[in-house]
Design a protein around this motif. Structure first.
Motif, PDB file in Angstrom:
ATOM      1  N   LYS A   1      10.373  -8.195  -4.121  1.00  0.00           N
ATOM      2  CA  LYS A   1       9.574  -8.587  -2.971  1.00  0.00           C
ATOM      3  C   LYS A   1       8.341  -9.313  -3.492  1.00  0.00           C
ATOM      4  CE  LYS A   1       8.471  -6.243   1.358  1.00  0.00           C
ATOM      5  NZ  LYS A   1       9.609  -6.593   2.192  1.00  0.00           N
ATOM      6  N   TYR A   2       8.109 -10.504  -3.003  1.00  0.00           N
ATOM      7  CA  TYR A   2       6.922 -11.244  -3.430  1.00  0.00           C
ATOM      8  C   TYR A   2       6.282 -11.877  -2.205  1.00  0.00           C
ATOM      9  CZ  TYR A   2       3.913 -14.704  -5.603  1.00  0.00           C
ATOM     10  OH  TYR A   2       2.825 -15.455  -5.970  1.00  0.00           O
ATOM     11  N   THR A   3       4.998 -11.631  -2.026  1.00  0.00           N
ATOM     12  CA  THR A   3       4.302 -12.164  -0.852  1.00  0.00           C
ATOM     13  C   THR A   3       3.172 -13.081  -1.300  1.00  0.00           C
ATOM     14  OG1 THR A   3       4.615  -9.934   0.021  1.00  0.00           O
ATOM     15  CG2 THR A   3       3.322 -11.466   1.355  1.00  0.00           C
ATOM     16  N   PRO A   4       3.350 -14.394  -1.150  1.00  0.00           N
ATOM     17  CA  PRO A   4       2.233 -15.278  -1.519  1.00  0.00           C
ATOM     18  C   PRO A   4       1.083 -15.108  -0.531  1.00  0.00           C
ATOM     19  CG  PRO A   4       4.114 -16.547  -0.734  1.00  0.00           C
ATOM     20  CD  PRO A   4       4.518 -15.114  -0.665  1.00  0.00           C
ATOM     21  N   ILE A   5      -0.144 -15.071  -1.027  1.00  0.00           N
ATOM     22  CA  ILE A   5      -1.254 -14.892  -0.095  1.00  0.00           C
ATOM     23  C   ILE A   5      -2.274 -16.014  -0.154  1.00  0.00           C
ATOM     24  CG2 ILE A   5      -1.142 -12.383   0.203  1.00  0.00           C
ATOM     25  CD1 ILE A   5      -3.179 -12.074  -1.975  1.00  0.00           C
ATOM     26  N   ALA A   6      -2.229 -16.845  -1.178  1.00  0.00           N
ATOM     27  CA  ALA A   6      -3.252 -17.891  -1.259  1.00  0.00           C
ATOM     28  C   ALA A   6      -2.648 -19.270  -1.427  1.00  0.00           C
ATOM     29  CB  ALA A   6      -4.192 -17.609  -2.427  1.00  0.00           C
TER      30      ALA A   6
ATOM     31  N   GLU B   1       6.533  -2.557  -7.648  1.00  0.00           N
ATOM     32  CA  GLU B   1       7.179  -3.158  -8.816  1.00  0.00           C
ATOM     33  C   GLU B   1       6.143  -3.393  -9.908  1.00  0.00           C
ATOM     34  OE1 GLU B   1      10.107  -6.447  -7.950  1.00  0.00           O
ATOM     35  OE2 GLU B   1       9.141  -6.244  -5.997  1.00  0.00           O
TER      36      GLU B   1
ATOM     37  N   ASN C   1       4.423  -4.225  -2.104  1.00  0.00           N
ATOM     38  CA  ASN C   1       4.993  -5.193  -1.155  1.00  0.00           C
ATOM     39  C   ASN C   1       4.710  -6.640  -1.571  1.00  0.00           C
ATOM     40  OD1 ASN C   1       6.146  -3.230   0.287  1.00  0.00           O
ATOM     41  ND2 ASN C   1       4.790  -3.347   2.057  1.00  0.00           N
ATOM     42  N   GLY C   2       4.869  -6.901  -2.845  1.00  0.00           N
ATOM     43  CA  GLY C   2       4.786  -8.273  -3.326  1.00  0.00           C
ATOM     44  C   GLY C   2       3.386  -8.797  -3.536  1.00  0.00           C
ATOM     45  N   VAL C   3       2.363  -7.933  -3.422  1.00  0.00           N
ATOM     46  CA  VAL C   3       0.992  -8.374  -3.676  1.00  0.00           C
ATOM     47  C   VAL C   3       0.407  -7.514  -4.798  1.00  0.00           C
ATOM     48  CG1 VAL C   3      -1.306  -8.694  -2.699  1.00  0.00           C
ATOM     49  CG2 VAL C   3       0.707  -9.058  -1.276  1.00  0.00           C
TER      50      VAL C   3
ATOM     51  N   HIS D   1      -2.111 -22.907  -7.924  1.00  0.00           N
ATOM     52  CA  HIS D   1      -1.728 -22.273  -6.659  1.00  0.00           C
ATOM     53  C   HIS D   1      -2.880 -21.468  -6.072  1.00  0.00           C
ATOM     54  CE1 HIS D   1       2.508 -23.202  -6.732  1.00  0.00           C
ATOM     55  NE2 HIS D   1       2.601 -22.780  -7.975  1.00  0.00           N
ATOM     56  N   GLY D   2      -3.653 -20.837  -6.949  1.00  0.00           N
ATOM     57  CA  GLY D   2      -4.769 -20.020  -6.468  1.00  0.00           C
ATOM     58  C   GLY D   2      -4.407 -18.573  -6.157  1.00  0.00           C
ATOM     59  N   GLU D   3      -3.174 -18.164  -6.441  1.00  0.00           N
ATOM     60  CA  GLU D   3      -2.797 -16.770  -6.178  1.00  0.00           C
ATOM     61  C   GLU D   3      -3.628 -15.796  -7.024  1.00  0.00           C
ATOM     62  OE1 GLU D   3      -0.836 -15.492  -3.987  1.00  0.00           O
ATOM     63  OE2 GLU D   3       0.264 -17.222  -3.239  1.00  0.00           O
TER      64      GLU D   3
ATOM     65  N   ARG E   1      -8.277  -6.708  -0.492  1.00  0.00           N
ATOM     66  CA  ARG E   1      -8.819  -7.653  -1.483  1.00  0.00           C
ATOM     67  C   ARG E   1      -9.886  -7.005  -2.342  1.00  0.00           C
ATOM     68  NH1 ARG E   1      -8.678 -13.957  -0.547  1.00  0.00           N
ATOM     69  NH2 ARG E   1      -6.542 -14.053   0.181  1.00  0.00           N
TER      70      ARG E   1
ATOM     71  N   ALA F   1      -6.954 -14.932  -5.592  1.00  0.00           N
ATOM     72  CA  ALA F   1      -6.852 -14.131  -4.371  1.00  0.00           C
ATOM     73  C   ALA F   1      -6.615 -12.656  -4.668  1.00  0.00           C
ATOM     74  CB  ALA F   1      -5.737 -14.668  -3.481  1.00  0.00           C
TER      75      ALA F   1
END
Lengths: 638, 249, 265
Positions: B126-131, C100, C71-73, C217-219, C79, C222
């Motif tokens: 599961k990967y959630t891009p946020i930016a 993960e 959940n992928g973050v 990308h800037g991830e 934040r 964030a």
């Protein structure tokens, strides 16, 4: 056991210079032939390993974390003291020395403390040269602040992350030596035994926390910089991994353990919220500059704070200590909080908390000013508790924070075991019965950068390099076997209680009976309870998993086993010290006003405990303390 | 003394007592283009060249909207004729653009191989891009689409190979004839939308890659790059739309 | 509160892993995320199962030990927060969470949610320091530092080395981590003498560890719990580019070699 502190003769301000001159030197070309082991990579360990590597010694450094940068020095917030007198407000080496001895309630060694004050200025120079981004004035010079009630501004800081920045400076210096091949770094390695050959510390046995391999490491000297033992209380501001195993193993191999009962409680921590609580978070003491501490006058008053009117509140610190009020010293504020909670007037879940209220100051100075001063702390509080401290008073409670006690060391920072040096919080030397704010960082770095580099050379120059002791020596083999047997035993018990449940129970007894206030009855019952708990531990603890792999439960199990033994020694020390001094408060020994009552006639000494075997009580040795320069006086904060 | 050697992959000599720079250390640096940063700088610089070309190309293309002159000639055709009259400029630009395209693509290819096949070998369940933006995450797709589109575009309108009613020198006619086929027009619109996406991330990104960032200007730059991307995309897409709707004929 | 957890379980570096499903009940909203995992682990131990391994130490958001994907973050939904300071009040009753480990070639998984981040240490070792030996430092106030530069240096120096930037980056790039150290030292006057060498060697090391390239990308920015900014990466690019073009061979005394006679043995 003979305790020779090896304090140089002469006037106090000349002692260190004289000692440096009198010390033997190691030929630069020979330094690489000497192996040195450094355990722990906090401020003391990282700075020592880096400095010794720079000098040319062959250094092996160990830490249990995945990187040396994660040692718990990183969490120190406030700052670091140094007698630079930049603000021109009357500070001097002598004043820092004086404050530290007095603040330690006259239970530290004058010569060591004076040296610490002298070296404090060099530390700032060193750290600035490393690029540590200390706070600055607009003119570009270093900024200072007053900290922990000191009368002068001598604290250097890097926002609220001074410990982090100083540690990263030392860590970077260490990594530079690692790259140059002069220090070999062993992260994720935990020291589980000290190896002593012919009365000298010659190496350690470690467990590789990834592969589970038990390894021997031989050297000409061993340096322990493994921090304090505050986690004996289970809940403390220490990191989860902080433990006593290295110092406890050294104690059992013959190093004396000094003043174990001197444990500092920090008054402003976020209270426990439930049974699951795993650690306590410290809120900077600076909050007490503007916040007012109170509890309801009525016991069992569970109304929300805004419904409790002004005349139903007890601002107890302001009431009892009108001069210092909310800024009373750590131990006094902590004890007062405990007292009101014991009376049933505590607030929050479980009634273990007091309010720290900012409503007045927000009304007076406005929300913006408060945000500027404490914005990040308020944010942190809200993140953890989910309550907005601008609207609702903060709840705080004292928590175990720092341990002044530790392995006994002489002026050279060598323990009673030749070849075993102890630096930083792990030793006992500089803070007496109570540590002043912003002094821990100073001591760790003084020991690591500037003391050990001289005293280790003196020790090594007295011996001979290359005597052929390797990790294959029979003593190493038997030490390895001992460690393996112990781990196997823990794994084979397969009982019905988890390690954490034992640790939590130990912490509970320690906190109740040997925490902020102690008495004979409580300590005697604690000794019984801890002994019984230890027996139960070795019968019914449950450790899952295997030895030859990552096994965090097994790591914890070994640490808690040692805490269960140390806890007993702490209580024993507290019982024998029949006086109140600094952080050690015996209820039997107090003034009529409830203040600590020292007994300088009988207890102006260091109690250095000597291990006497599994079934014999430890021996209490005494190093008398002499106060030539700071005259014994009663602390008063009324 | 025999001790185990810790596993530390940075080579270094243990003999020297002082830390002087050795030749060994000099080798621990990396050449400009061989570095990931250097490759990104190359992409940024070549991207900038292509971006400048696109701006000029769009300006020229918009000449299509000028009404015919009194003698019936079209400004667009005149411009093309002028350009062909300057072979040094034309071919100089073409060579520069070709080199830029090649470098841009080679660097992109190499970085993509590193990023997708070497650096992140296992993905997330599961990967959630946020930016990141949709545009930034699809650079690796919008790029090749633009590449194939450019080849088609050259064969279609520069060489005329794929254009059945191609008249050498009559750019206006070629464009209009082209876009009267709805399929071709829609393909052009799609490809230019991809170009806009590519620029949406690319314009800001190239500044960041060469190190142009500042808290005062970067937010403006980000807004400007969005505006430019939309303007360029809209400008190019307007032509097939204008032909399809009969505005230009 | 009850939660459904899907956790990556992997026995060791070599063995393959898979997601496993667990249910935790009795989750208190005041618990931190790691305390919630402690509760799960106590239950697993009671059932004779292997507890979930995860790195953690200070539990106050500064040591940088903890971190995994929720959940992928990286570090989860809040934040500026590491997982040890993330509290359960941010989750809903019955919510399903996927946990993960950080995924990157340079961060091999050691067990469950635990990865090997020693590559970060090697990047620092490659040049993330100022070469001063203990003892030789000049008086601290001898060199004034522009307050604003000192503040910028501090902003960059706050990095805790947790690895979230690498984990969140679609390219598994360590650009934010590396650039934070390059920036910190480039802002300080003490860092000037080694400025170029540092940029060259740290970037080289970052690459040798098989971290990916930054594609802006800037991830990373964030998810960074300490708010390290993308501007640092731009600064690293600038520092590296200048250094790479201005580079000379660092062979001490090479100029003198020409003076020796050709027939010199």
């Amino acid at each position: 056991m003979k305790l020779d502190a090896r304090i140089p003769s002469g006037p106090i301000e000349q002692k260190w210079d004289r000692a440096k001159f009198e010390m033997k030197l190691v030929n630069p070309a020979n330094k690489r032939k000497y192996g040195v082991i450094v355990v722990g990579t906090g401020l003391a360990g990282a700075s020592a390993a880096a400095s010794l590597g720079e000098l040319g010694y062959d250094v092996d450094a160990f830490c249990y974390q995945d990187s040396p940068r994660r040692a718990h020095s990183i969490a120190a917030q406030g700052g670091i003291n140094a007698a630079k007198n930049y603000p021109n407000d009357g500070d001097s080496v002598f004043r820092l020395f004086y404050d530290t001895v007095k603040g330690g309630d006259f239970r530290s060694r004058e010569a060591n403390v004076y040296r610490l004050a002298q070296l404090s200025a060099n530390i700032i120079d060193q750290c600035v040269a490393q690029g540590v981004p200390f706070a600055r004035e607009y003119g570009g010079l270093l900024a200072n602040r007053s900290f922990g009630g000191a009368q002068v501004s001598r604290t250097f800081y890097a926002r609220g992350q001074t410990g982090q920045q100083l540690l990263l400076g030392a860590y970077q210096a260490l990594e530079r030596q690692v790259k140059d091949g002069r220090v070999r770094m062993f992260p994720r390695h935990e020291m589980l035994e000290l190896v002593v050959i012919e009365g000298r510390a010659r190496g350690i046995v470690t467990r590789d926390l990834v592969s589970g391999e038990i390894e021997g490491h031989a050297a000409d000297a061993v340096i322990l910089a493994t921090g304090g033992y505050g986690n004996v209380f289970y809940l403390s501001t220490n990191a989860k991994g902080c433990n006593t195993t290295a110092t406890w193993r050294a104690y059992k191999k013959g190093a004396a353990f000094a003043n174990p009962c001197f444990t500092q409680i920090h008054p402003t921590c976020i209270p426990v919220s439930g049974e699951y609580q795993s650690k306590l978070t410290l809120m900077s003491e600076s909050l007490r500059n503007d916040g007012r501490i109170w509890v309801p006058k009525q016991r069992g008053d569970t109304r929300p704070p805004h419904q409790i009117s002004e005349d139903e509140r007890d601002y107890y610190l302001e009431r009892i200590y009108p001069a210092f009020g909310n800024l009373s010293p750590r131990d006094i504020a902590s004890r007062a909080a405990k007292r009101v909670c014991d009376e049933g007037r505590g607030v929050g879940p479980g009634g273990r908390g007091v309010y720290l209220d900012f409503a007045d100051v927000i009304r007076r100075l406005g929300r913006t000013t408060i945000t500027e001063r404490y914005g990040n702390l308020f944010e942190m509080y809200e993140r953890i508790t989910g309550e907005d401290p601008y609207a609702v008073p903060m709840r705080i409670f004292p928590a175990a924070h720092y341990t002044m006690g530790g392995l006994w060391v002489d002026y050279h920072l060598m323990s009673t075991l030749p070849g075993l040096f102890v630096l930083g919080e792990a030793n006992f030397s500089d803070h007496g019965a109570n540590r002043l704010g912003a002094s821990a960082l100073m001591q760790g770095l003084a020991d690591g950068y500037f003391v050990i580099s001289y005293t280790l050379g003196h020790f090594l120059a007295g011996g001979k390099a290359g005597d052929g002791v390797t990790a294959d020596h029979p003593e190493f083999r038997s030490a390895r076997r001992g460690v393996e047997d112990r781990l196997q035993r823990l794994l084979s018990l397969q009982g019905n209680r988890s390690v954490d449940s034992f640790h939590r129970e130990l912490g509970h007894w320690m906190w109740e009976d040997c925490g902020m206030a102690r008495n004979r009855q409580g300590l005697e019952s604690a000794l019984e309870k801890i002994r019984a708990l230890r027996e139960a531990y070795w019968k019914s603890v449950k450790v899952t998993g295997e030895e030859q792999a990552i096994n965090q439960a097994l790591e914890k199990a070994g640490r808690v086993a040692d805490f269960l033994e140390l806890g007993e020694l702490i209580c024993r020390d507290a019982l024998e010290r029949e006086e109140s001094c600094g952080a050690h408060f015996r209820e039997e020994y107090q003034t009529t006003e409830g203040e600590a009552l020292r007994n300088d006639q009988k207890f102006a000494h260091v109690a250095a405990w000597e291990y006497a075997g599994e079934n014999a009580p430890p021996i209490r040795n005494v190093e008398a303390l002499e106060f030539e320069y700071v005259h014994l006086a009663q602390r008063s904060y009324k | 003394m025999q001790r185990r050697k810790a596993d530390f992959p940075i080579e270094g000599a243990k003999s020297a007592l002082t830390s002087v720079a050795t030749t060994e250390e000099a080798k621990q640096t990396v050449g400009f283009y061989r570095s990931v940063v250097g490759k990104k700088v190359v992409m940024a610089v070549t991207g900038f060249i292509l971006f400048v070309f696109i701006v000029f190309h769009l300006a020229a293309n918009l000449l299509i909207y000028f009404p015919p002159e009194a003698n019936g000639t079209r400004l667009l055709n005149d411009y093309a004729a002028h350009l062909r009259a300057l072979p040094a400029l034309l071919w100089g630009a073409r060579v520069l653009l070709l080199v830029a395209v090649i470098l841009h693509i080679v660097a992109a290819w190499q970085l993509t191989v590193l990023n997708k096949l070497e650096a992140r070998t296992t993905g997330y369940v599961k990967y959630t891009p946020i930016a990141s933006s949709y545009a930034s995450r699809t650079m690796v797709w919008s790029g090749p689409i633009i590449f194939f589109y450019v080849i088609y575009h050259l064969l279609d309108l520069t060489f005329g190979t794929l254009n059945p009613s191609f008249q050498s020198g009559n750019v206006f006619h070629n464009v209009v004839a082209d876009f009267e086929h709805p399929g071709v027009a829609i393909f052009y619109i799609f490809a230019n939308a991809c170009l806009a996406f590519h620029l949406y991330h690319g314009i800001w990104s190239m500044c960041q890659s060469v190190g142009l960032a500042h808290p005062r200007y970067t937010p403006m730059l980000k807004k400007a790059s969005v505006a430019l991307a939309i303007a360029i995309g809209a400008g190019f897409c307007s032509i097939p739309l204008a032909v399809m709707t009969g505005l230009v004929r | 509160m009850k939660l459904i957890l899907h956790i990556w379980r992997q026995k060791s570096r070599e063995s393959p892993g898979k997601m496993a499903r667990y249910e935790v009940s009795n989750v208190n909203e005041h618990m931190s995320f790691l305390e919630m995992l402690d509760v799960l682990n106590e239950e697993l131990i009671a059932r004779n199962e292997d507890p979930v391994a995860f790195d953690h130490d200070c539990r106050e958001g500064i040591c940088g030990s903890c971190g995994f994907m929720i959940n992928g973050v990286a570090h989860g939904p809040q934040r500026g927060t590491t997982v040890c300071q993330l509290h359960m009040r941010h989750f809903k009753e019955g919510q399903a969470l996927w946990l993960e480990p950080w995924r990157a070639k340079a961060f091999p998984v050691l067990k469950d949610l635990m990865v090997d981040r020693s590559a970060f240490d090697r990047i620092i070792a490659a040049g993330g320091y100022i070469s001063v030996n203990t003892g030789g430092a000049p008086e601290a106030n001898a060199l004034p530092v522009d307050k604003q530069k000192a503040d910028l240096a501090m902003d960059a120096a706050q990095c805790i080395g947790c690895g979230a930037c690498v984990a969140a980056c679609p390219n598994a790039s360590a650009a934010l981590f590396t650039s934070a150290k390059i920036s910190h030292l480039a802002h300080m006057p003490q860092g000037q003498p080694e400025r170029r060498r540092r940029a060259l060697s740290m970037v080289a090391r970052m690459q040798a560890e098989l971290f990916g390239a930054c594609t802006n990308h800037g991830e990373c920015e964030a998810v960074c719990p300490k708010g390290i900014e993308l501007e640092n990466i731009a600064r690293m690019n600038r520092e590296f580019t200048k250094a790479a073009w201005a580079r000379r061979d660092e062979v001490a005394g090479s100029g003198r070699r020409r003076l020796l006679p050709r027939s010199f043995p």
